[in-house]
Design an enzyme around this catalytic site. Structure first.
Site, short mmCIF file in Angstrom:
data_model
loop_
_atom_site.label_atom_id
_atom_site.label_comp_id
_atom_site.label_asym_id
_atom_site.label_seq_id
_atom_site.Cartn_x
_atom_site.Cartn_y
_atom_site.Cartn_z
N SER A 118 17.52 32.37 15.45
CA SER A 118 16.26 33.10 15.57
C SER A 118 15.44 32.58 16.76
CB SER A 118 15.52 32.99 14.23
OG SER A 118 14.48 33.92 14.17
N ASP A 143 18.18 43.87 9.91
CA ASP A 143 17.38 42.66 10.13
C ASP A 143 15.90 43.05 10.14
OD1 ASP A 143 16.02 40.51 11.43
OD2 ASP A 143 17.93 39.85 12.27
N HIS A 180 18.55 39.06 8.53
CA HIS A 180 18.23 37.96 9.46
C HIS A 180 18.72 36.62 8.91
CE1 HIS A 180 16.04 36.75 13.03
NE2 HIS A 180 15.47 35.76 12.38
C1 MLT Z 1 10.58 35.06 17.92
O1 MLT Z 1 9.37 35.17 18.00
O2 MLT Z 1 11.22 34.21 18.57
C2 MLT Z 1 11.31 35.95 16.98
O3 MLT Z 1 10.45 36.84 16.38
C3 MLT Z 1 12.08 35.21 15.96
C4 MLT Z 1 11.28 34.23 15.18
O4 MLT Z 1 10.13 34.45 14.89
O5 MLT Z 1 11.83 33.17 14.83
#
Ligand code: MLT
Length: 199
Positions: free
Chosen positions: A101, A151, A181
């Site tokens: 992520s 996701d 996710h």
């Molecule tokens: C990000 O902001 O990098 C993505 O939305 C994924 C997350 O929040 O970890």
């Protein structure tokens, strides 16, 4: 930066573990161990705090990145990794970025900015909602990428955009579609098989 290091076998690869929002330097240690039991594992904690949750770079809102901050944090992270490898006498080892992520998202920036340094990565559920205008040669880059068809954080078009981005720069990609996710045992197993094949 906060980090943890678990030394593996001599001459074995080094996995750089980059957690998702709300994680820390230890979050992906078990995943790293599963991926390659003999590897040296380095878990790093992102330095940005968003409502008490650690991340690797700031965002303006969900899915809208602060591009200036992303650039700066990625360069800082690269410097930190390089110095740590030097200090730990790990400079000759193969480096693999492993991100989940938000950690996968900063890993993308490292792959784009430093294609000679980072050429192997496991990206679990990345998203890169930025128009990359400049050209990159990633023909030496090997990637394993997982994406979710349902996701809730990464819309399917954004998952497609990550694949399109890397294809445009001629990276070698193995992609796997999962459902959500959530990082699953199955995708870690697939990443492990891939890793043992390319290294
Ligand atoms: C990000 O902001 O990098 C993505 O939305 C994924 C997350 O929040 O970890």
């Amino acid at each position: 930066m906060n980090y943890t290091i678990k030394y593996g076998g001599k001459e074995q690869p080094v996995l750089i573990l980059l957690h998702g929002t709300g994680g820390n330097e230890s979050s992906l240690l078990d995943v790293g161990k599963d991926l390659m039991s003999d590897a040296t594992l380095i878990g790093i904690r992102g330095e940005v705090l968003e409502q008490g949750q650690s991340r690797f770079f700031s965002r303006v809102s969900d899915g809208v990145y602060d591009e200036v901050d992303l650039e700066m944090r990625a360069n800082d992270l690269h410097r930190f990794i390089s110095e740590l490898l030097q200090k730990s006498q790990l400079t000759t080892q193969e480096i693999v970025l492993v991100g989940y992520s938000n950690g996968a998202n900063i890993a993308i920036k490292l792959l784009l900015n430093y294609p000679d340094k980072y050429q192997r990565a496991v990206l679990f559920h990345p998203m890169y909602p930025i128009d990359v205008l400049e050209d990159h040669d990633l023909s030496q880059t090997e990637l394993f990428v997982t994406l979710g068809t349902q996701d809730s954080i990464v819309p399917i078009e954004e998952s497609q955009r990550v694949l399109t981005l890397f294809r445009r720069f001629h990276a070698n990609i193995l992609s796997e579609w999962t459902l959500t996710h959530q990082l699953t045992y199955l995708e870690v197993e697939k990443a492990k098989k891939w890793l043992h094949r390319i290294i």
